[in-house]
Write an enzyme that holds these catalytic residues in place. Structure first.
Site, short mmCIF file in Angstrom:
data_model
loop_
_atom_site.label_atom_id
_atom_site.label_comp_id
_atom_site.label_asym_id
_atom_site.label_seq_id
_atom_site.Cartn_x
_atom_site.Cartn_y
_atom_site.Cartn_z
N ASP A 10 22.37 -0.54 86.17
CA ASP A 10 21.67 -1.81 86.03
C ASP A 10 21.60 -2.10 84.53
O ASP A 10 20.93 -1.38 83.78
CB ASP A 10 20.28 -1.68 86.64
CG ASP A 10 19.39 -2.90 86.43
OD1 ASP A 10 19.77 -3.82 85.67
OD2 ASP A 10 18.30 -2.92 87.02
N ASN A 24 25.17 -19.04 82.25
CA ASN A 24 25.77 -20.34 82.54
C ASN A 24 25.54 -21.25 81.34
O ASN A 24 24.81 -20.89 80.41
CB ASN A 24 25.21 -20.92 83.85
CG ASN A 24 23.71 -21.12 83.80
OD1 ASN A 24 23.16 -21.66 82.84
ND2 ASN A 24 23.01 -20.66 84.83
N GLY A 32 22.76 -13.55 90.10
CA GLY A 32 23.45 -12.36 89.64
C GLY A 32 22.80 -11.72 88.43
O GLY A 32 21.58 -11.66 88.30
N ASP A 34 22.64 -12.74 85.40
CA ASP A 34 21.89 -13.72 84.61
C ASP A 34 20.44 -13.78 85.08
O ASP A 34 19.49 -13.67 84.29
CB ASP A 34 22.57 -15.09 84.72
CG ASP A 34 22.02 -16.13 83.77
OD1 ASP A 34 21.31 -15.77 82.80
OD2 ASP A 34 22.32 -17.32 83.98
N SER A 121 32.14 -13.36 84.79
CA SER A 121 32.86 -14.31 85.66
C SER A 121 33.34 -13.75 86.99
O SER A 121 33.98 -14.46 87.75
CB SER A 121 34.05 -14.97 84.92
OG SER A 121 33.59 -15.91 83.98
N THR A 122 33.02 -12.48 87.30
CA THR A 122 33.57 -11.90 88.54
C THR A 122 32.65 -12.05 89.75
O THR A 122 33.03 -11.70 90.85
CB THR A 122 33.90 -10.40 88.37
OG1 THR A 122 32.69 -9.68 88.10
CG2 THR A 122 34.91 -10.19 87.26
#
Length: 173
Positions: A10, A24, A32, A34, A121-122
């Protein structure tokens, strides 16, 4: 050059100088990693992100900004905005590489010695995990060839699939 390392953990628990947030463009939190970073860091992080957004209108895709880390054990959070996957496209891949490069540039400018990256981005952005890992490792490797101030780079994988991809790519058993 320092070796790159991957761990399954984590990212919000790591005691490193900087963790990178897969942010973003609004910088105001989301899902997620973020959302997890914003929840654990507390309101100070959101206040700093709001100030940046008010000053410059957020953060464009492929770029990054830096804030304090609020209640996290890290010193800084570098908010990198990766692209949404739109099929194989050199521009999309260049934007992902740019997000990693801008994060590293901010790290150097802020005297960061240890940095932890998530798999930018995944998640909801849908970038294929193997290709995203190739881009991340290549961009970080290229950057470190000419910048020796960063002493530790961790790729922090939340899920088993990304962890296996990075382990294979970095030759970790």
């Amino acid at each position: 050059m320092i070796p790159l390392e991957c761990i399954q953990a984590d990212i919000t628990t790591l005691e490193v100088d900087a963790i990178v947030n897969a942010a973003n463009t609004s910088l105001l939190g989301g899902g997620g990693v973020d959302g997890a970073i914003h929840r654990k860091a507390g309101p100070q992080l959101l206040e700093e992100c709001r100030a940046i957004r008010n000053r410059q209108g957020g953060c464009p895709t492929g770029e990054a900004v830096i804030t304090g880390a609020g209640r996290l054990p890290a010193k800084f959070v570098i908010h990198a905005v990766g692209p949404v996957w739109q099929g194989t496209n050199p521009k999309t891949e260049a934007l992902l590489a740019s997000a990693y490069r801008h994060s590293l540039e901010l790290a150097v400018a802020n005297h960061v010695k240890s940095i932890a990256f998530p798999n930018i981005s995944t998640g909801i952005y849908g970038f294929p995990k193997p290709r995203a890992a190739e881009i991340a490792v290549a961009e970080v490797t290229r950057f470190l060839e000419t910048n020796s101030s960063i002493e530790q780079v961790l790729f922090v994988c939340f899920d088993e699939e990304n962890f296996d991809i990075y382990k294979a790519m970095l030759g970790q058993s």
